[in-house]
Design an enzyme around this catalytic site. Structure first.
Site, short mmCIF file in Angstrom:
data_model
loop_
_atom_site.label_atom_id
_atom_site.label_comp_id
_atom_site.label_asym_id
_atom_site.label_seq_id
_atom_site.Cartn_x
_atom_site.Cartn_y
_atom_site.Cartn_z
N GLU A 139 0.74 -1.19 0.01
CA GLU A 139 -0.09 0.17 -0.17
C GLU A 139 1.08 0.96 0.33
OE1 GLU A 139 -4.08 0.32 2.48
OE2 GLU A 139 -2.05 1.97 3.24
N VAL A 179 -0.96 9.29 -1.29
CA VAL A 179 -0.12 10.02 -1.94
C VAL A 179 0.31 10.79 -0.66
CG1 VAL A 179 -1.47 11.95 -3.18
CG2 VAL A 179 -2.89 9.92 -3.07
N THR A 226 -3.57 4.71 -1.78
CA THR A 226 -4.88 5.51 -1.31
C THR A 226 -5.62 6.80 -1.40
OG1 THR A 226 -2.95 6.30 0.36
CG2 THR A 226 -3.55 4.55 1.32
N TRP A 227 -6.64 6.65 -0.70
CA TRP A 227 -7.55 7.85 -0.18
C TRP A 227 -7.53 8.61 0.54
CZ3 TRP A 227 -9.71 8.84 -5.50
CH2 TRP A 227 -10.59 9.66 -5.56
N HIS A 245 -8.11 2.46 -3.78
CA HIS A 245 -9.30 3.15 -2.62
C HIS A 245 -10.15 4.49 -2.93
CE1 HIS A 245 -5.90 1.93 0.96
NE2 HIS A 245 -5.94 2.18 -0.51
N GLY A 295 -14.71 6.07 5.21
CA GLY A 295 -13.65 6.52 5.39
C GLY A 295 -13.39 7.45 6.87
N LYS A 355 -21.53 -6.46 4.28
CA LYS A 355 -21.11 -6.30 2.87
C LYS A 355 -20.43 -6.66 2.17
CE LYS A 355 -18.20 -3.35 5.64
NZ LYS A 355 -17.03 -2.55 5.96
N GLN A 372 -7.05 -3.62 8.71
CA GLN A 372 -6.55 -2.94 9.71
C GLN A 372 -4.95 -3.57 10.01
OE1 GLN A 372 -7.53 -1.87 14.01
NE2 GLN A 372 -7.51 0.49 12.98
N TYR A 417 1.81 -2.15 4.85
CA TYR A 417 1.16 -0.76 4.53
C TYR A 417 2.48 -0.04 4.91
CZ TYR A 417 -3.21 -1.51 6.56
OH TYR A 417 -4.68 -2.31 6.20
#
Length: 605
Positions: free
Chosen positions: A23, A26, A54-55, A83, A114, A175, A186, A279
């Site tokens: 991951e 930005v 990521t967003w 994302h 988010g 979902k 996470q 990450y």
């Protein structure tokens, strides 16, 4: 390709090696973005199954997210997951983000509610937006059907807004029922708790891939800060071992790696996990240390054997491209950008001169010199003479620097067999080499340096050399080329006007000299594979050479422009002298089995 399909294919064999992904977030600055591209480019060679981007929190810089996704897919050839959050995102922005992802060839979305906006306060849906990740999943499925794989986040140790793990699992099941294809969790360090949590998911009928989020430990302060922020449990063994050495970052990274390797091994042994997601925090060393210790990578081997001798784009508009001119060999960013609007020849070559977009260098708006002014000076200093530029090129050939104005990528082992000759050329005559390739004759296609394409094949290359030469030496160079070509022209074994050495020479004023036909394309790389036609993926041709000339001299112009102060005037004039007094040359030796004729041209030139 959809992530769930990639993972299924990678793990069809129950004894298959675990896979991994990275991951990235930005960056806040344009130079940070450039450095991230360089890092992603290097990490491509580790062969991750995918990366995700990521967003930004609060929905800021969202266009940069889609730009990075597009570059990763189209230029770097990395399978990418984008994302997408609901925070500050009305449906119009969500539609644009999804369309940008679709157009770039991205087939993977991580759908998230988010975090709250940076300004603080409780999370609230924006007018015209969505409240929950499940709403976003439903919307994507309605708009795009099964085009996208949709990933969702999960929290093995609870969420700040809902500590009850069982309720969170019910939300997750909802979902999944709406169309989620994979789960990314996470970060965590309590592996025993995670394995129990996985068991609960399976008992609830959640059978999609569970991808654990692995956060490497680079310093004690960062380790504690992230664990506190995410409200996760720190096992006693982690705290004990790391606290003792908390002031020594190098030891923390080493012990942290050992702890995480043990954790990852237990995850894989549990049977619930076949894929690890790192990450990276836009860094690479800590993740690589873990992967090395798990024996999932070997940095001294070529890990990705290319289908073609250049990296394939994953953009659907470019992924069937099977032929490429050599001139952008070391500048894949500019090649994709420069040619994306060119019309395509029927035979698959890019660069129709009848295209309205052809050759207009002003359309290349992203900057030809990809480094910032400050970074350019850090890398290449302030050359005061052509000899200084020659020394830069020699340092590049020796691997002392990782890029040049005309080459974004580090030197490869491919040139080892001709490196001494290249260095010699740059040491005299004021000649500056830009691009080269040695000749090879029937090397197996799985060769770690030259190999590409299907197994059990053989690959071939003609030697070529591309360089900048003082214009006063052009006639002497042509005379030497003619002297080498003359015996072949007069031989009864060849037709008239056969040239063993073919060339293009052009200066910044567009004065072109060549001994090739205008419409010819010269294949300089080809492969022979069982049951297939001959593949000829790399060519030299006039049209792309002319476009590359524009780029070469524009790069020199941009390089000189960073030296604006009086103190740097000599550097500015030195680089400008290349534009005014040099020509760009490409020479191909069409005898791929004979001796190296090109280097003989520079004796006493």
């Amino acid at each position: 390709m959809r992530i769930s399909h990639k993972l299924q294919k990678a793990h069809e064999d129950p004894n298959s090696t675990p896979t991994f992904s990275f991951e990235f977030f930005v960056p806040k600055t344009s130079q940070g973005v450039q450095n991230l591209y360089d890092r992603m480019d290097r990490m491509y060679n580790l062969n991750p199954q995918f990366i995700d981007v990521t967003w930004n929190a609060g929905g800021r810089l969202s266009n940069l997210t889609t730009d990075i996704v597009s570059t990763a897919q189209s230029v770097l050839g990395l399978e990418t997951c984008m994302h997408l959050t609901c925070t500050n995102m009305p449906i119009e922005l969500i539609d644009k983000a999804l369309k940008d992802a679709y157009d770039s060839g991205c087939q993977n979305i991580l759908a998230l509610r988010g975090d709250p906006p940076i300004e603080g306060g409780e999370w609230t849906a924006i007018e015209g937006g969505f409240t929950y990740a499940k709403d976003l999943i439903k919307y994507i499925r309605e708009k795009y059907g099964n085009h996208f794989d949709i990933g969702v986040a999960a929290y093995p140790e609870g969420h700040p807004e809902e500590p009850d793990q069982d309720i969170l699992i019910d939300y997750l099941k909802e979902k999944v029922d709406l169309g989620a294809d994979f789960i990314i969790t996470q970060m965590f360090y309590d592996v025993d708790n995670f394995i129990k949590w996985c068991s609960k998911l399976r008992s609830k009928g959640i059978n999609i891939p569970i991808i654990p989020g692995i956060m490497p430990i680079s310093s004690y302060a960062a380790f504690k800060r992230r664990a506190t922020w995410c409200e996760i449990n720190i096992p006693e063994i982690f705290e004990k071992k790391l606290y003792e050495i908390k002031d020594d970052d190098q030891k923390v990274r080493q012990i942290g790696t050992e702890l995480l390797v043990d954790m990852c091994f237990k995850l894989i042994q549990s049977g619930y996990v076949k894929h690890l997601h790192f990450y990276t925090m836009n860094l690479e060393k800590s993740s690589i240390m873990i992967l090395e210790s798990l024996n999932l990578i070997k940095l001294n081997e070529k890990l990705v054997l290319e289908d073609l001798p250049w990296r394939k784009s994953l953009n659907p508009n470019r992924n069937k491209e099977s032929v490429r001119p050599i001139f952008w060999k070391n500048r894949k960013y500019s090649y994709i950008t420069r040619t994306q609007n060119w019309d395509e020849f029927p035979n698959g070559r890019w660069g129709d001169s009848n295209s309205a977009a052809f050759g207009d260098i002003e359309l290349f708006t992203s900057g030809l010199l990809r480094q910032s002014s400050k970074r350019s000076i850090e890398l290449w200093g302030k050359p005061k003479s052509i000899d200084d530029i020659s020394k830069l090129i020699i340092n590049y050939l020796n691997g002392s620097i990782s890029s040049l104005p005309w080459s974004d990528t580090p030197i490869s082992e491919e040139i080892d067999s001709i490196k001494d000759q290249l260095i010699k050329i740059n040491q005299s005559n004021g000649i500056l080499t830009i691009n080269s390739q040695p000749s090879i004759n029937g090397i197996p296609s799985n060769d770690s340096i030259f190999g590409w394409g299907p197994k059990n094949g053989f690959v071939y290359q003609k030697q070529y050399l591309e360089f900048l030469i003082p214009k006063v030496k052009i006639q002497s160079l042509i005379f030497k080329i003619d002297q080498i070509n003359k015996p072949f022209n007069s031989s009864k074994n060849y037709k008239d006007n056969y040239n063993i050495l073919t060339y293009f020479i052009i200066d910044n004023d567009d004065d072109l000299i060549s001994n090739t036909k205008d419409d010819s394309a010269n294949a300089v790389t080809w492969g022979i594979f069982p049951g297939q036609e001959v593949l000829q993926p790399t060519i030299v041709e006039k049209i792309s050479f002319l476009a590359w000339k524009d780029e070469v001299f524009r790069i020199a112009h941009e390089w000189s422009a960073i030296f604006d102060s009086n103190d740097d005037k000599i550097s500015k004039l030195t680089i400008q002298s290349i534009i005014e007094n040099y020509a760009l040359v490409n020479i191909v030796d069409n005898d791929y089995v004979g001796s190296e004729k090109i280097f003989k041209l520079f004796e006493d030139l």
